[in-house]
Design an enzyme around this catalytic site. Structure first.
Site, PDB file in Angstrom:
ATOM      1  N   TYR A 469       0.814  -1.223   0.000  1.00 45.32           N
ATOM      2  CA  TYR A 469       0.000   0.000   0.000  1.00 45.32           C
ATOM      3  C   TYR A 469       0.846   1.270   0.000  1.00 45.32           C
ATOM      4  CZ  TYR A 469      -3.305  -3.580   1.626  1.00 45.32           C
ATOM      5  OH  TYR A 469      -4.055  -4.725   1.777  1.00 45.32           O
ATOM      6  N   HIS A 470       1.883   1.289  -0.860  1.00 44.50           N
ATOM      7  CA  HIS A 470       2.756   2.450  -0.948  1.00 44.50           C
ATOM      8  C   HIS A 470       2.864   2.982  -2.384  1.00 44.50           C
ATOM      9  CE1 HIS A 470       5.003   0.449   2.673  1.00 44.50           C
ATOM     10  NE2 HIS A 470       3.872   1.032   3.059  1.00 44.50           N
ATOM     11  N   PRO A 471       1.759   3.188  -3.095  1.00 40.95           N
ATOM     12  CA  PRO A 471       1.867   3.692  -4.462  1.00 40.95           C
ATOM     13  C   PRO A 471       2.373   5.129  -4.490  1.00 40.95           C
ATOM     14  CG  PRO A 471      -0.418   3.720  -3.756  1.00 40.95           C
ATOM     15  CD  PRO A 471       0.355   3.019  -2.672  1.00 40.95           C
TER      16      PRO A 471
END
Length: 562
Positions: A469-471
């Site tokens: 969850y680190h775009p």
């Protein structure tokens, strides 16, 4: 509605809340903050241990999914993004990682002038109040409360994991956000007084008392309005009605790495071929908008625990009720932590100068929704290489702002990323196999003891890997002469006036770690740039870099990885 403000900020997330506070602080400027979601005043957001609930809620999560990803067996990978005040900082895991100094120096080497570690460290410090007090590297009087967990000394599994890492030959680090990232040690989190420290709580709530800041909730921004080449406002909907605001000075997009490029594209700023394909007239052909998408992947390495010391006996309804009651009354106990209280950053091979594998240790074997994955006791470590080479893109699929975008990460499309995962799996087993874990380590639940060959590791990773969850990176900051650049070093959108992007989408490359802390730092630094303030003085401080295990003073020459 047609009102005028000096600054219009789109998105009340990790960056937008920071900007709203800093741009309105002097009282000289009228600031509007627009948010598509609603309030974050919900016990399941504020209680750290309840982090899985807001992430699973359509009310607080946009719920994006990738397109079928070719290199991970055409699986669609979920991509949560926060919706509501605080944005993703209101639904994330609260892990606070600045990244390595090399990360930020890499940004400057990629063309983001004056974004070196020495330039950015003062803004990391300005943002935080570190529980250990201010020192050369950590802040002591900032809005954002950052601390450690409260269960580290009570659960022996945390320390056993750290000790195992040291036994495996890795160093110990007491502050991976300070002088030395590399090593095993306690993990830091955005929790203050036992409560989630979102940017809404830290930055926005104090600023909302100011008469020159207006917060509009429930506004879905469609596009930026232009007068010629200049951005002069935004248009969208609120409660089913047309909503427009006009800006005397600037429009600032802080909608995140998925939504900010989408707003630009719907506004006619982006790749001309894409815009034409969905029937949008090109205002400015900017090929990089939506490109350069990067993300971290992770897997859960799970083991049974031979002793009844894990949190698996706390996952039942009665235990959860008691944990919740203690938190409601006192803001203490297991409700006041995200449970990731020990961690590690290691180098996967000799020749690297900074860590490229990250570990989050959890003293339970459980699913992301908070339910147990086994009967009995267990523990797990979330792990993955944190410098992927694969790149993807975000593209609108319609002129309709409600239409989901096309998101393609191209996970594991680069051969190097596949090889990195093989080393990652094998090194993890080596660490958990140390003597310090002997009294706790039971059978390997997953990947499973038979997953040892390159082929089996590759297959298991493709079947099980998930986003961390680190775009980031979709409105890349860089030199104006670079065709890949979307925003310049002042976060201004190239080719138009009066328009900036300030959020994780401007990262040229993904940092070594979770991205919430760097996003907050970017907004802090950008606020001074926008206001024309003199930048905080650079801090030229040494950091630990691998050089025959010797501490070196970093030079201004960009550091290169092997």
């Amino acid at each position: 509605m047609d009102q005028k403000f000096d600054f219009i900020i789109v998105g009340a997330g990790s960056a937008g809340c920071v900007l709203a506070n800093r741009l309105s602080a002097s009282g000289k400027h009228n600031v509007a903050l627009l948010e598509a979601g609603g309030s974050d005043r919900n016990i399941l957001i504020q209680m750290p241990t309840a982090l899985s609930y807001p992430m699973a809620s359509e009310r607080y999560n946009w719920g994006y999914d990738s397109d079928p990803e070719p290199a991970v067996n055409n699986r669609r990978i979920t991509c949560p993004r926060g919706k509501g005040l605080g944005g993703t900082s209101s639904i994330n895991g609260m892990v606070y990682v600045r990244g390595h100094a090399c990360d930020i120096d890499e940004w400057e080497a990629e063309g983001a002038e004056n974004w070196s570690y020495a330039d950015c460290l003062p803004y990391y410090k300005r943002a935080e109040t570190w529980q250990g007090g201010e020192d050369d590297y950590r802040g002591g009087s900032g809005p954002l409360g950052v601390g450690g967990g409260n269960n580290m000394t009570r659960n022996p599994l945390y320390q056993a994991f750290i000790d195992a890492g040291v036994e495996a030959g890795y160093p110990r680090t007491d502050d991976y956000n300070g002088h030395r990232q590399e090593g095993f040690g306690p993990m830091h989190m955005t929790v203050s007084g036992g409560v989630r420290e979102s940017t809404s709580r830290a930055y926005l709530r104090p600023a909302m008392k100011r008469s020159n800041l207006t917060v509009f909730k429930g506004v879905l921004v469609d596009k930026v309005l232009f007068d010629g080449n200049r951005a002069v406002g935004v248009s969208g909907t609120r409660g089913g009605k047309i909503f427009q605001l006009h800006a005397n000075r600037e429009v600032i997009l802080s909608a995140g790495s998925i939504a900010s490029p989408m707003i630009l594209q719907r506004s006619g700023v982006g790749p001309a071929a894409l815009l034409k394909s969905v029937g949008i007239e090109t205002k400015h052909d900017l090929p990089g908008v939506g490109q350069n998408l990067q993300d971290h992947l992770e897997v859960y390495f799970q083991y049974r625990c031979k002793q009844p010391v894990s949190l698996n006996n706390k996952l039942g309804p009665i235990s959860k009720l008691m944990i919740g009651l203690e938190w409601v009354m006192f803001k203490t106990g297991l409700g006041a932590t995200n449970h990731f209280e020990s961690c590690a950053f290691i180098r996967s091979k000799a020749g690297r100068i900074s860590p490229d594998i990250q570990y989050h240790f959890l003293p339970a074997a459980m699913r992301y929704d908070g339910t147990p994955s086994i009967n009995g006791h267990g523990f797990q470590v979330h792990v993955g290489p944190n410098k992927p080479s694969s790149r993807g893109q975000v593209a609108i699929t319609s002129v309709d702002p409600d239409a989901p975008p096309s998101i393609v990460f191209n996970y594991l499309s680069d051969k190097k990323d596949v090889e990195d995962w093989r080393r990652c799996i094998r090194l993890t087993r080596e660490i958990i196999g140390q003597e310090a874990m002997d009294e706790f380590r039971g059978d390997e639940i997953q990947p499973g003891a038979d997953i040892t060959s390159d082929e089996k590791i590759d297959d298991w990773v493709r079947d099980n890997v998930e986003s961390a969850y680190h775009p980031c990176g979709t409105c890349r900051m860089g030199s104006r002469d670079d065709i890949k650049t979307v925003t310049d070093s002042a976060c201004r959108v190239v080719g138009v006036e009066g328009l900036r992007v300030v959020d994780a989408s401007v990262f040229p490359t993904i940092p070594y770690g979770n991205i919430n802390a760097p996003t907050i730092m970017v907004a802090e630094k950008a606020a001074d740039i926008i206001l024309g303030e003199t930048p905080l003085p650079r801090l030229e401080l040494p950091v630990w870099i691998e050089d025959n295990w010797a501490e070196v003073q970093r030079s201004r020459e960009p550091l290169r990885q092997v």
